[in-house]
Design a protein around this motif. Structure first.
Motif, mmCIF file in Angstrom:
data_model
loop_
_atom_site.group_PDB
_atom_site.id
_atom_site.type_symbol
_atom_site.label_atom_id
_atom_site.label_comp_id
_atom_site.label_asym_id
_atom_site.label_seq_id
_atom_site.Cartn_x
_atom_site.Cartn_y
_atom_site.Cartn_z
ATOM 1 N N ARG A 1 -11.749 -2.627 3.248
ATOM 2 C CA ARG A 1 -10.618 -1.734 3.447
ATOM 3 C C ARG A 1 -9.742 -1.742 2.203
ATOM 4 N N ARG A 2 -9.102 -0.629 1.946
ATOM 5 C CA ARG A 2 -8.278 -0.463 0.749
ATOM 6 C C ARG A 2 -7.227 -1.566 0.625
ATOM 7 N N ASP A 3 -6.591 -1.949 1.739
ATOM 8 C CA ASP A 3 -5.528 -2.956 1.655
ATOM 9 C C ASP A 3 -6.054 -4.330 1.229
ATOM 10 N N GLU A 4 -7.354 -4.572 1.393
ATOM 11 C CA GLU A 4 -7.921 -5.841 0.946
ATOM 12 C C GLU A 4 -7.929 -5.944 -0.581
ATOM 13 N N TRP A 5 -7.925 -4.797 -1.258
ATOM 14 C CA TRP A 5 -7.961 -4.742 -2.720
ATOM 15 C C TRP A 5 -6.572 -4.503 -3.322
ATOM 16 N N ASP A 6 -5.649 -4.004 -2.523
ATOM 17 C CA ASP A 6 -4.340 -3.568 -3.010
ATOM 18 C C ASP A 6 -3.343 -4.727 -2.981
ATOM 19 N N SER B 1 -0.260 -4.774 -3.681
ATOM 20 C CA SER B 1 1.039 -4.434 -3.093
ATOM 21 C C SER B 1 1.000 -4.499 -1.568
ATOM 22 N N ARG B 2 -0.187 -4.593 -1.005
ATOM 23 C CA ARG B 2 -0.348 -4.704 0.456
ATOM 24 C C ARG B 2 -0.853 -6.085 0.867
ATOM 25 N N GLY B 3 -0.765 -7.047 -0.041
ATOM 26 C CA GLY B 3 -1.203 -8.410 0.284
ATOM 27 C C GLY B 3 -2.652 -8.685 -0.053
ATOM 28 N N GLY B 4 -3.334 -7.710 -0.626
ATOM 29 C CA GLY B 4 -4.723 -7.911 -1.013
ATOM 30 C C GLY B 4 -4.831 -8.500 -2.403
ATOM 31 N N HIS B 5 -6.021 -8.499 -2.937
ATOM 32 C CA HIS B 5 -6.262 -9.042 -4.273
ATOM 33 C C HIS B 5 -7.292 -8.180 -4.977
ATOM 34 N N ARG B 6 -7.053 -7.932 -6.259
ATOM 35 C CA ARG B 6 -7.931 -7.079 -7.062
ATOM 36 C C ARG B 6 -9.373 -7.611 -7.081
ATOM 37 N N HIS B 7 -9.532 -8.910 -6.930
ATOM 38 C CA HIS B 7 -10.857 -9.535 -6.924
ATOM 39 C C HIS B 7 -11.156 -10.134 -5.543
ATOM 40 N N ALA B 8 -10.819 -9.385 -4.506
ATOM 41 C CA ALA B 8 -10.982 -9.881 -3.141
ATOM 42 C C ALA B 8 -12.447 -10.184 -2.807
#
Length: 129
Positions: A71-76, A78-85
């Motif tokens: 999901r997009r928020d896993e990568w974002d 600003s939404r608690g995700g991480h670029r290298h999730a």
């Protein structure tokens, strides 16, 4: 001429009921019912907690990419995700190999609409029985 049971109403409506366009909750419930392949009346018999869980799960799955299953928020960030999730990992699937090899054997003479599915090998099934 189409015959119907005497107690059935004739379906003459050509456009969806206005309620479907105006009632977003009903539209969402019907999407959930379609996913579970159940009638709306059965869904309404579920407890409110179960209905809420099914709706939230449906919304969560709708936000999941059908290609990579994230999901997009896993990568974002600003939404608690991480670029290298996630990290990419190579895997081999024998089923995918067989399917790809069979797909490659399709020729124009097979015609349009030909696709490959995997079916159990009856010889192997009999040998293992």
């Amino acid at each position: 001429m189409q015959h119907r049971h005497p107690h059935q109403r004739a379906h003459t409506r050509r456009e969806p009921p206005k309620r479907l366009g105006a009632d977003r909750t009903l539209a969402l419930e019907l999407d959930v019912c379609a996913a579970y392949r159940i009638p709306h009346s059965e869904f309404l018999r579920w407890s409110a907690d179960d209905r809420d869980k099914a709706i939230w799960h449906h919304l969560w799955k709708r936000q999941t990419c059908p290609n990579c299953d994230t999901r997009r928020d896993e990568w974002d960030e600003s939404r608690g995700g991480h670029r290298h999730a996630y990290a990419g990992e190579k895997r081999r699937c024998r089923g995918c190999e067989v399917k790809a090899a069979t797909q490659a054997s399709i020729v124009p003479e097979d015609g349009e609409g030909v696709y490959v599915v995997l079916v159990p090998n009856e010889e192997v099934r009999r040998a293992n029985a």
